[in-house]
Design a protein around this motif. Structure first.
Motif, PDB file in Angstrom:
ATOM      1  N   SER A  29       0.712  -1.313   0.067  1.00 58.25           N
ATOM      2  CA  SER A  29      -0.101   0.163   0.091  1.00 58.25           C
ATOM      3  C   SER A  29       0.935   1.230  -0.049  1.00 58.25           C
ATOM      4  CB  SER A  29      -0.911  -0.147   1.191  1.00 58.25           C
ATOM      5  OG  SER A  29      -0.217   0.122   2.379  1.00 58.25           O
ATOM      6  N   PHE A  37      -4.356  -0.347   9.014  1.00 58.93           N
ATOM      7  CA  PHE A  37      -4.851  -1.644   8.642  1.00 58.93           C
ATOM      8  C   PHE A  37      -3.535  -2.638   8.881  1.00 58.93           C
ATOM      9  CE2 PHE A  37      -3.704   1.028   4.976  1.00 58.93           C
ATOM     10  CZ  PHE A  37      -2.667   0.237   4.318  1.00 58.93           C
ATOM     11  N   VAL A  38      -4.090  -3.770   8.778  1.00 55.14           N
ATOM     12  CA  VAL A  38      -2.946  -4.854   8.944  1.00 55.14           C
ATOM     13  C   VAL A  38      -3.156  -5.778   7.883  1.00 55.14           C
ATOM     14  CG1 VAL A  38      -2.560  -6.835  10.442  1.00 55.14           C
ATOM     15  CG2 VAL A  38      -3.416  -4.839  11.424  1.00 55.14           C
ATOM     16  N   THR A  39      -1.846  -6.372   7.508  1.00 58.07           N
ATOM     17  CA  THR A  39      -1.770  -7.338   6.303  1.00 58.07           C
ATOM     18  C   THR A  39      -1.759  -8.760   7.115  1.00 58.07           C
ATOM     19  OG1 THR A  39      -0.509  -5.697   4.830  1.00 58.07           O
ATOM     20  CG2 THR A  39      -0.355  -8.019   4.281  1.00 58.07           C
ATOM     21  N   ASP A  45      -5.367  -7.357   3.423  1.00 55.02           N
ATOM     22  CA  ASP A  45      -5.217  -6.157   4.488  1.00 55.02           C
ATOM     23  C   ASP A  45      -6.536  -6.058   5.088  1.00 55.02           C
ATOM     24  OD1 ASP A  45      -2.462  -5.514   3.836  1.00 55.02           O
ATOM     25  OD2 ASP A  45      -3.277  -4.668   1.899  1.00 55.02           O
ATOM     26  N   THR A  46      -6.646  -5.772   5.904  1.00 54.96           N
ATOM     27  CA  THR A  46      -7.727  -5.378   6.796  1.00 54.96           C
ATOM     28  C   THR A  46      -7.812  -4.238   7.688  1.00 54.96           C
ATOM     29  OG1 THR A  46      -7.382  -6.951   8.676  1.00 54.96           O
ATOM     30  CG2 THR A  46      -8.495  -8.125   7.043  1.00 54.96           C
ATOM     31  N   LEU A 154      -6.863   1.577   1.986  1.00 54.64           N
ATOM     32  CA  LEU A 154      -7.079   0.458   1.463  1.00 54.64           C
ATOM     33  C   LEU A 154      -7.535   0.511  -0.020  1.00 54.64           C
ATOM     34  CD1 LEU A 154      -8.382  -1.856   4.267  1.00 54.64           C
ATOM     35  CD2 LEU A 154      -5.884  -2.019   3.438  1.00 54.64           C
TER      36      LEU A 154
END
Length: 195
Positions: A29, A37-39, A45-46, A154
């Motif tokens: 990103s 956000f977290v991969t 990714d969320t 995102l």
């Protein structure tokens, strides 16, 4: 400018163009700072609830000439899939999107495609027919809809890209790679389960 310098410059320009517009199997990103956000280890990714960015306005003509506004689906989970008929990985994942979209029809999930970089709607319509895609796709030949997403969010960066919008129209999950049905459902189910 020497021949060698021109060759190096052309190589750099080609690499940059490919990274921005070619079919891809992943990516990172853009932006900096705390994006919230977290991969995951599955390449998805969320963003947690309360830390999600609203999707930009996504509306226009579909590949079959109708008018569509993604905001009309507020209250449903929306799966946005950016694709092109010319994209090999898009062809790989199309059957899975068709399968999951039909399985979740009437269950609070709406699929919407964003067809990009096809120079006419003819190959896009043929692609959807060939892959039994029943949901609508916005026609975005120049990528203007993709550019509406802010850098550092995102956002869709490659083709294919898949985003899952929560019931409030905020981006909950993103994948920058082709998906199978199991991985697609890993993106959709947690967002659908939110109350």
């Amino acid at each position: 400018m020497s021949t060698r310098s021109r060759a190096v410059l052309l190589g750099v320009m080609a690499a940059a163009a490919l990274s921005l517009s070619a079919c891809g199997n992943g990516g990172v990103s853009g932006g900096g700072g705390d994006t919230h956000f977290v991969t995951g280890d599955n390449g998805i990714d969320t963003a947690p609830r309360g830390k999600r960015d609203a999707a930009p306005e996504l509306s226009g003509k579909t590949i079959d000439g109708r008018t569509l506004d993604v905001a009309d689906y507020k209250g449903k989970v929306v799966v946005l899939n950016v694709w092109g008929s010319w994209c090999g990985p898009c062809r790989e994942e199309a059957k899975y999107f068709s399968k999951v979209s039909k399985a979740y029809a009437g269950k609070g999930v709406q699929f919407v495609g964003i067809n990009t970089r096809d120079t006419s709607t003819t190959p896009a319509v043929a692609f959807e027919k060939e892959n039994d895609i029943a949901y609508p796709s916005l026609y975005d030949p120049t990528g203007r809809l993709m550019l509406r997403f802010e850098k550092g969010t995102l956002n869709p960066q490659l083709i294919p890209s898949t985003l899952v919008l929560d019931k409030e129209g905020k981006v909950a999950a993103r994948a920058l790679q082709p998906l199978d049905d199991a991985t697609l459902l890993k993106m959709v189910k947690p967002v659908l389960a939110e109350k």
